[in-house]
Design a protein around this motif. Structure first.
Motif, PDB file in Angstrom:
ATOM      1  N   ILE A  17       7.175  -0.599   4.372  1.00  0.00           N
ATOM      2  CA  ILE A  17       8.226  -0.462   3.482  1.00  0.00           C
ATOM      3  C   ILE A  17       7.236   0.731   2.202  1.00  0.00           C
ATOM      4  O   ILE A  17       7.204   1.210   2.184  1.00  0.00           O
ATOM      5  N   VAL A  18       6.854  -0.321   2.033  1.00  0.00           N
ATOM      6  CA  VAL A  18       5.779   0.354   0.924  1.00  0.00           C
ATOM      7  C   VAL A  18       5.080   1.126   0.412  1.00  0.00           C
ATOM      8  O   VAL A  18       4.792   2.480   0.409  1.00  0.00           O
ATOM      9  N   ALA A  19       3.875   1.382   2.315  1.00  0.00           N
ATOM     10  CA  ALA A  19       3.366   2.562   2.470  1.00  0.00           C
ATOM     11  C   ALA A  19       3.590   3.591   3.011  1.00  0.00           C
ATOM     12  O   ALA A  19       3.691   4.770   2.760  1.00  0.00           O
ATOM     13  N   ASP A  20       5.087   3.626   3.455  1.00  0.00           N
ATOM     14  CA  ASP A  20       5.920   4.647   3.730  1.00  0.00           C
ATOM     15  C   ASP A  20       6.600   5.470   2.039  1.00  0.00           C
ATOM     16  O   ASP A  20       7.041   6.097   1.983  1.00  0.00           O
ATOM     17  N   TYR A  21       6.574   4.768   1.041  1.00  0.00           N
ATOM     18  CA  TYR A  21       6.643   5.123   0.115  1.00  0.00           C
ATOM     19  C   TYR A  21       6.108   6.120  -0.803  1.00  0.00           C
ATOM     20  O   TYR A  21       6.491   7.109  -1.528  1.00  0.00           O
ATOM     21  N   PHE A  22       4.554   5.084  -0.116  1.00  0.00           N
ATOM     22  CA  PHE A  22       3.467   5.973  -0.562  1.00  0.00           C
ATOM     23  C   PHE A  22       3.058   7.405   0.282  1.00  0.00           C
ATOM     24  O   PHE A  22       3.051   9.017  -0.268  1.00  0.00           O
ATOM     25  N   LYS A  23       3.327   7.436   1.186  1.00  0.00           N
ATOM     26  CA  LYS A  23       2.701   8.763   2.438  1.00  0.00           C
ATOM     27  C   LYS A  23       4.013   9.766   2.006  1.00  0.00           C
ATOM     28  O   LYS A  23       4.048  10.424   2.090  1.00  0.00           O
ATOM     29  N   GLN A  24       6.057   9.251   1.434  1.00  0.00           N
ATOM     30  CA  GLN A  24       6.704  10.085   0.645  1.00  0.00           C
ATOM     31  C   GLN A  24       5.757  10.945  -0.316  1.00  0.00           C
ATOM     32  O   GLN A  24       6.431  11.930  -0.220  1.00  0.00           O
ATOM     33  N   GLN A  25       5.181  10.135  -1.167  1.00  0.00           N
ATOM     34  CA  GLN A  25       5.153  11.112  -2.204  1.00  0.00           C
ATOM     35  C   GLN A  25       3.329  11.659  -2.059  1.00  0.00           C
ATOM     36  O   GLN A  25       2.457  11.777  -2.754  1.00  0.00           O
ATOM     37  N   GLN A  26       2.943  11.686  -0.782  1.00  0.00           N
ATOM     38  CA  GLN A  26       1.849  12.613  -0.133  1.00  0.00           C
ATOM     39  C   GLN A  26       0.662  11.984  -0.839  1.00  0.00           C
ATOM     40  O   GLN A  26      -0.835  12.195  -1.237  1.00  0.00           O
ATOM     41  N   TRP A  27       0.376  10.236  -0.275  1.00  0.00           N
ATOM     42  CA  TRP A  27      -0.166   9.204  -0.722  1.00  0.00           C
ATOM     43  C   TRP A  27      -1.393   9.106   0.529  1.00  0.00           C
ATOM     44  O   TRP A  27      -0.764   9.331   1.710  1.00  0.00           O
ATOM     45  N   ILE A  28      -2.351   9.381   0.685  1.00  0.00           N
ATOM     46  CA  ILE A  28      -3.250   8.536   2.010  1.00  0.00           C
ATOM     47  C   ILE A  28      -2.987   6.717   2.587  1.00  0.00           C
ATOM     48  O   ILE A  28      -3.369   6.676   1.173  1.00  0.00           O
ATOM     49  N   VAL A  29      -2.372   6.734   2.917  1.00  0.00           N
ATOM     50  CA  VAL A  29      -2.992   4.784   2.617  1.00  0.00           C
ATOM     51  C   VAL A  29      -3.573   4.254   3.862  1.00  0.00           C
ATOM     52  O   VAL A  29      -3.353   4.197   5.385  1.00  0.00           O
ATOM     53  N   TYR A  30      -4.496   3.440   2.870  1.00  0.00           N
ATOM     54  CA  TYR A  30      -5.024   2.467   4.243  1.00  0.00           C
ATOM     55  C   TYR A  30      -4.167   1.064   3.920  1.00  0.00           C
ATOM     56  O   TYR A  30      -4.191   1.053   3.269  1.00  0.00           O
ATOM     57  N   GLU A  31      -4.408   0.063   5.091  1.00  0.00           N
ATOM     58  CA  GLU A  31      -3.902  -0.618   5.482  1.00  0.00           C
ATOM     59  C   GLU A  31      -5.186  -2.522   5.296  1.00  0.00           C
ATOM     60  O   GLU A  31      -5.745  -2.089   5.866  1.00  0.00           O
ATOM     61  N   ALA A  32      -4.009  -3.864   4.800  1.00  0.00           N
ATOM     62  CA  ALA A  32      -4.995  -4.406   4.938  1.00  0.00           C
ATOM     63  C   ALA A  32      -4.323  -5.575   5.102  1.00  0.00           C
ATOM     64  O   ALA A  32      -3.448  -5.962   3.756  1.00  0.00           O
ATOM     65  N   ASP A  33      -4.247  -6.380   5.839  1.00  0.00           N
ATOM     66  CA  ASP A  33      -3.845  -7.858   5.874  1.00  0.00           C
ATOM     67  C   ASP A  33      -3.894  -9.055   4.994  1.00  0.00           C
ATOM     68  O   ASP A  33      -3.521 -10.128   5.146  1.00  0.00           O
ATOM     69  N   ASN A  34      -5.798  -9.144   4.438  1.00  0.00           N
ATOM     70  CA  ASN A  34      -6.317 -10.201   4.514  1.00  0.00           C
ATOM     71  C   ASN A  34      -7.132 -10.289   3.453  1.00  0.00           C
ATOM     72  O   ASN A  34      -8.119  -8.888   3.136  1.00  0.00           O
ATOM     73  N   GLY A  35      -8.234 -10.703   2.420  1.00  0.00           N
ATOM     74  CA  GLY A  35      -8.690 -10.266   2.070  1.00  0.00           C
ATOM     75  C   GLY A  35     -10.524 -10.230   1.976  1.00  0.00           C
ATOM     76  O   GLY A  35     -10.594  -8.755   1.748  1.00  0.00           O
ATOM     77  N   LYS A  36     -10.145 -10.534   3.433  1.00  0.00           N
ATOM     78  CA  LYS A  36     -11.796 -10.407   3.504  1.00  0.00           C
ATOM     79  C   LYS A  36     -11.712  -8.474   4.366  1.00  0.00           C
ATOM     80  O   LYS A  36     -12.555  -7.968   4.481  1.00  0.00           O
ATOM     81  N   ARG A  37     -10.602  -8.593   4.869  1.00  0.00           N
ATOM     82  CA  ARG A  37     -10.238  -7.193   5.597  1.00  0.00           C
ATOM     83  C   ARG A  37     -10.680  -5.828   3.942  1.00  0.00           C
ATOM     84  O   ARG A  37     -10.532  -4.868   4.617  1.00  0.00           O
ATOM     85  N   ALA A  38      -9.267  -6.567   3.468  1.00  0.00           N
ATOM     86  CA  ALA A  38      -9.524  -5.369   2.198  1.00  0.00           C
ATOM     87  C   ALA A  38     -10.768  -5.290   1.553  1.00  0.00           C
ATOM     88  O   ALA A  38     -11.463  -3.946   1.720  1.00  0.00           O
ATOM     89  N   LEU A  39     -11.736  -6.093   1.232  1.00  0.00           N
ATOM     90  CA  LEU A  39     -13.497  -5.821   1.216  1.00  0.00           C
ATOM     91  C   LEU A  39     -13.949  -4.711   1.968  1.00  0.00           C
ATOM     92  O   LEU A  39     -14.328  -3.385   1.458  1.00  0.00           O
ATOM     93  N   GLU A  40     -13.974  -5.069   3.229  1.00  0.00           N
ATOM     94  CA  GLU A  40     -13.940  -3.761   4.322  1.00  0.00           C
ATOM     95  C   GLU A  40     -13.229  -2.414   4.233  1.00  0.00           C
ATOM     96  O   GLU A  40     -14.539  -1.756   4.098  1.00  0.00           O
TER      97      GLU A  40
END
Length: 226
Positions: A17-40
């Motif tokens: 849901i949050v990603a969709d809102y950012f995309k509507q405002q012309q943001w490029i969105v990357y996602e991560a579902d845990n801390g280790k993946r976030a750092l990568e």
């Protein structure tokens, strides 16, 4: 210029849901579902902003924030289900720039993200972009602080705080005024966050911290000898 946000949230539905809102405002969105993946993903995507959930299994958001701050001053907005002020202050001590408590409005989150980015992009005109005090120079175009030609690493919020105080030198600034002008009127914490950031800023300024004067019972004043 493209705006890139790294969204770190272990709950898939919230993340989508949050990603969709950012995309509507012309943001490029990357996602991560845990801390280790976030750092990568941080290393790969080089985001302009990080939205970081605190309560994640394994490596929590505080640990991720700490590791990122060791190498970057990228703006970070923390997400958490906790409303404890001490928890919020801990996040700010680690270098976070804003804090949003769940449940929250994704639309409001995007507005706060855009507001934060506009503040950090700098609204100071090119004239007189070097703000000097003692042996220190704050360059408002490059967002850099140098003391005796040595660059001092500041978080975005520390930079904003120092610039605001310098530009209002000689004026007693209450904690509420600082919160409103540096953190924004919709900030969800209390005035202790100002004291925390002043303490960290003084530590980084070293001898030049003498210009930040405490006004007992009120707040602070940036006092420069003419």
């Amino acid at each position: 210029m493209s705006k890139i946000v790294l969204l770190v949230e272990d709950e898939r539905r919230i993340r989508e849901i949050v990603a969709d809102y950012f995309k509507q405002q012309q943001w490029i969105v990357y996602e991560a579902d845990n801390g280790k993946r976030a750092l990568e993903m941080f290393e790969i995507t080089k985001p302009n902003l990080i939205i970081l959930d605190i309560l994640m299994p394994g490596m929590d958001g505080f640990s991720v924030c700490r590791q990122i701050r060791n190498q970057s001053d990228v703006p970070i907005i923390l997400l958490t289900a906790k409303s404890d002020d001490d928890d919020k202050i801990h996040g700010f001590e680690l270098g976070a720039d804003d804090y949003v408590t769940k449940p929250f409005s994704p639309k409001v989150l995007v507005v706060r993200a855009n507001t934060l980015m506009r503040r950090l992009e700098g609204k100071v005109s090119p004239q007189g972009h070097n703000l000097r005090f003692g042996q220190a120079v704050l360059n408002t175009l490059a967002h850099r602080l140098n003391i005796e030609d040595i660059e001092i690493e500041l978080t975005p919020k520390e930079y904003e705080l120092l610039q605001f105080m310098i530009q209002n030198k000689g004026i007693v600034l209450s904690r509420d005024t600082i919160l409103d002008r540096v953190w924004g009127a919709d900030f969800e914490g209390d005035s202790r966050v100002v004291d925390t950031h002043i303490k960290k800023l003084r530590s980084k300024l070293g001898h030049e911290s003498r210009y930040i004067r405490t006004v007992i019972g009120t707040g602070y004043r940036f006092e420069v000898e003419e």
